[in-house]
Enzyme design. Structure first.
Site, mmCIF file in Angstrom:
data_model
loop_
_atom_site.group_PDB
_atom_site.id
_atom_site.type_symbol
_atom_site.label_atom_id
_atom_site.label_comp_id
_atom_site.label_asym_id
_atom_site.label_seq_id
_atom_site.Cartn_x
_atom_site.Cartn_y
_atom_site.Cartn_z
ATOM 1 N N HIS A 148 0.853 -1.255 0.003
ATOM 2 C CA HIS A 148 -0.136 0.040 0.009
ATOM 3 C C HIS A 148 0.822 1.117 0.073
ATOM 4 O O HIS A 148 2.026 1.123 0.327
ATOM 5 C CB HIS A 148 -1.020 0.038 1.253
ATOM 6 C CG HIS A 148 -2.090 -0.845 1.393
ATOM 7 N ND1 HIS A 148 -2.008 -1.946 1.441
ATOM 8 C CD2 HIS A 148 -3.338 -0.617 0.702
ATOM 9 C CE1 HIS A 148 -3.337 -2.867 1.277
ATOM 10 N NE2 HIS A 148 -3.874 -1.789 0.660
ATOM 11 N N LYS A 152 -0.303 4.779 4.282
ATOM 12 C CA LYS A 152 -1.359 3.798 5.140
ATOM 13 C C LYS A 152 -1.052 3.738 6.629
ATOM 14 O O LYS A 152 0.172 3.267 6.659
ATOM 15 C CB LYS A 152 -1.303 2.689 4.389
ATOM 16 C CG LYS A 152 -2.484 1.550 5.101
ATOM 17 C CD LYS A 152 -2.858 0.432 4.169
ATOM 18 C CE LYS A 152 -3.802 -0.506 4.784
ATOM 19 N NZ LYS A 152 -5.018 0.036 5.204
HETATM 20 P P1 NAD Z 1 -6.859 9.451 4.978
HETATM 21 O O1 NAD Z 1 -5.666 9.237 6.112
HETATM 22 O O2 NAD Z 1 -6.585 9.614 3.745
HETATM 23 O O3 NAD Z 1 -8.199 9.825 5.582
HETATM 24 C C1 NAD Z 1 -8.791 9.536 6.639
HETATM 25 C C2 NAD Z 1 -9.613 10.759 7.312
HETATM 26 O O4 NAD Z 1 -10.206 10.623 8.463
HETATM 27 C C3 NAD Z 1 -9.244 12.082 7.141
HETATM 28 O O5 NAD Z 1 -10.140 12.821 6.787
HETATM 29 C C4 NAD Z 1 -8.779 12.538 8.682
HETATM 30 O O6 NAD Z 1 -9.093 13.781 9.081
HETATM 31 C C5 NAD Z 1 -9.920 11.542 9.358
HETATM 32 N N1 NAD Z 1 -9.554 11.098 10.586
HETATM 33 C C6 NAD Z 1 -8.667 10.325 11.026
HETATM 34 N N2 NAD Z 1 -8.716 10.256 12.373
HETATM 35 C C7 NAD Z 1 -9.729 10.686 12.829
HETATM 36 C C8 NAD Z 1 -10.020 11.176 13.973
HETATM 37 N N3 NAD Z 1 -9.626 10.563 15.266
HETATM 38 N N4 NAD Z 1 -11.270 11.831 14.274
HETATM 39 C C9 NAD Z 1 -12.058 12.258 13.109
HETATM 40 N N5 NAD Z 1 -11.331 12.132 12.001
HETATM 41 C C10 NAD Z 1 -10.250 11.659 11.706
HETATM 42 O O7 NAD Z 1 -6.994 7.773 4.922
HETATM 43 P P2 NAD Z 1 -7.920 6.985 3.761
HETATM 44 O O8 NAD Z 1 -6.650 6.423 2.751
HETATM 45 O O9 NAD Z 1 -8.950 7.783 3.201
HETATM 46 O O10 NAD Z 1 -8.348 5.732 4.608
HETATM 47 C C11 NAD Z 1 -9.141 5.817 5.625
HETATM 48 C C12 NAD Z 1 -9.737 4.326 6.298
HETATM 49 O O11 NAD Z 1 -10.084 3.515 5.180
HETATM 50 C C13 NAD Z 1 -8.422 3.515 6.657
HETATM 51 O O12 NAD Z 1 -8.526 2.806 7.783
HETATM 52 C C14 NAD Z 1 -8.171 2.758 5.377
HETATM 53 O O13 NAD Z 1 -7.193 1.704 5.756
HETATM 54 C C15 NAD Z 1 -9.535 2.492 4.956
HETATM 55 N N6 NAD Z 1 -9.515 2.058 3.511
HETATM 56 C C16 NAD Z 1 -10.732 1.094 3.395
HETATM 57 C C17 NAD Z 1 -10.917 0.630 2.269
HETATM 58 C C18 NAD Z 1 -12.014 -0.485 1.968
HETATM 59 O O14 NAD Z 1 -12.220 -0.751 0.731
HETATM 60 N N7 NAD Z 1 -12.576 -0.776 3.064
HETATM 61 C C19 NAD Z 1 -10.225 1.215 1.154
HETATM 62 C C20 NAD Z 1 -9.254 2.115 1.096
HETATM 63 C C21 NAD Z 1 -9.087 2.576 2.554
#
Ligand code: NAD
Length: 256
Positions: A148, A152
């Site tokens: 990734h 991540k």
């Molecule tokens: P990212 O870091 O780009 O975005 C995360 C978002 O969450 C940001 O807006 C951040 O401000 C917010 N955030 C983080 N901690 C927070 C908190 N304590 N309180 C409030 N807001 C908070 O990450 P991303 O790449 O968008 O991924 C987000 C999550 O989704 C991760 O856990 C990732 O592994 C997961 N993900 C899942 C899939 C799936 O298909 N299920 C696909 C991609 C990513």
């Protein structure tokens, strides 16, 4: 009827994808979007509010479902809010611990909840293919390698853990250890599954499951080309979930 969604983590990589896709879909409307760090800019024309305003916005805008890709501690908080406010909850946040999973279970007593560590259709197919391959080749060593992007936070990926679950299920619960990387004197023990996490560049997500016998190797591989595939799966799940009774649901049930 258009499904009214609220998006959490709206300025994150996935939040932006969800909003970008939702504004193009006639069956979905984004009625609120929040972020812990809104920078004052709209995402695809959707205003992003501070996360502290979520409860008031839910009351005011009446979303049918919250779509959440954030971090485990935030997911826990938003699931509780969704349960209290009668809003269905879809989350793709990975790295939840047992207590955070328990919070989702509690919310599911009041509202429908669907959590998936990977919303792509290809990964669901890979999981099934891995289970078949392990059942056919029970003596082969199994290793999982996931790659990734450098941003991540959790390792191994939720998807890699799900794939190891599939291996263990196919072995009828005969589980060896999960070995996360190896260094030093670390010979392989029988039945163990090695899990290796690579973090580099901007890779959206790659998973390879290796089954190896003495004279041959089978490699099953999935590469996500674009985050839109996850966002599309999450929106399909959100649309499907709005008509359900309270409870926990799996991605495999969507569309049935
Ligand atoms: P990212 O870091 O780009 O975005 C995360 C978002 O969450 C940001 O807006 C951040 O401000 C917010 N955030 C983080 N901690 C927070 C908190 N304590 N309180 C409030 N807001 C908070 O990450 P991303 O790449 O968008 O991924 C987000 C999550 O989704 C991760 O856990 C990732 O592994 C997961 N993900 C899942 C899939 C799936 O298909 N299920 C696909 C991609 C990513």
């Amino acid at each position: 009827m258009s499904v009214r969604i609220g998006v959490t983590g709206a300025t994150g990589r996935m939040g932006r994808e969800v909003i970008g896709l939702a504004v193009d879909r006639p069956d979905v409307s984004v009625v609120l979007a929040v972020s812990r760090d809104p920078d004052g800019e709209a995402v695809d024309g959707v205003e992003v509010s501070p996360a502290e305003d979520l409860e008031a916005l839910v009351e005011d805008r009446e979303p049918h479902v919250l779509v959440d890709f954030t971090a485990p501690e935030a997911t826990e908080e938003y699931a509780t809010l969704a349960g209290d406010r009668g809003v269905a909850f879809v989350s793709g946040t990975t790295g939840l611990d047992a207590s955070q999973e328990g919070t989702l279970d509690e919310a599911a007593e009041s509202v429908p909840v669907l959590h998936a560590s990977n919303f792509s259709r290809g990964i669901a197919t890979l999981r099934a293919a891995v289970a078949d391959a392990v059942a056919e080749l029970p003596a082969y060593d199994v290793e999982v390698i996931e790659t990734h992007h450098r941003g991540k936070r959790d390792a191994p990926s939720g998807t890699a853990s799900d794939l190891v679950d599939a291996v263990e299920e196919a072995r009828d619960g005969r589980t060896g250890d999960r070995v996360h990387g190896r260094s030093g004197h670390a010979p392989r023990s029988e039945g163990e599954v090695g899990v290796h996490s690579v973090r580099a560049g901007a890779v959206t997500g790659e998973h390879v499951v290796v089954l190896a016998g003495n004279d041959e190797q089978l490699r099953l591989e999935h590469r996500a080309g674009d985050r839109r595939t996850f966002a599309a799966g999450a929106l399909d799940a959100a649309e499907w979930l709005t008509d359900r009774d309270p409870g926990r649901y799996d991605l495999g049930e969507v569309g049935r």
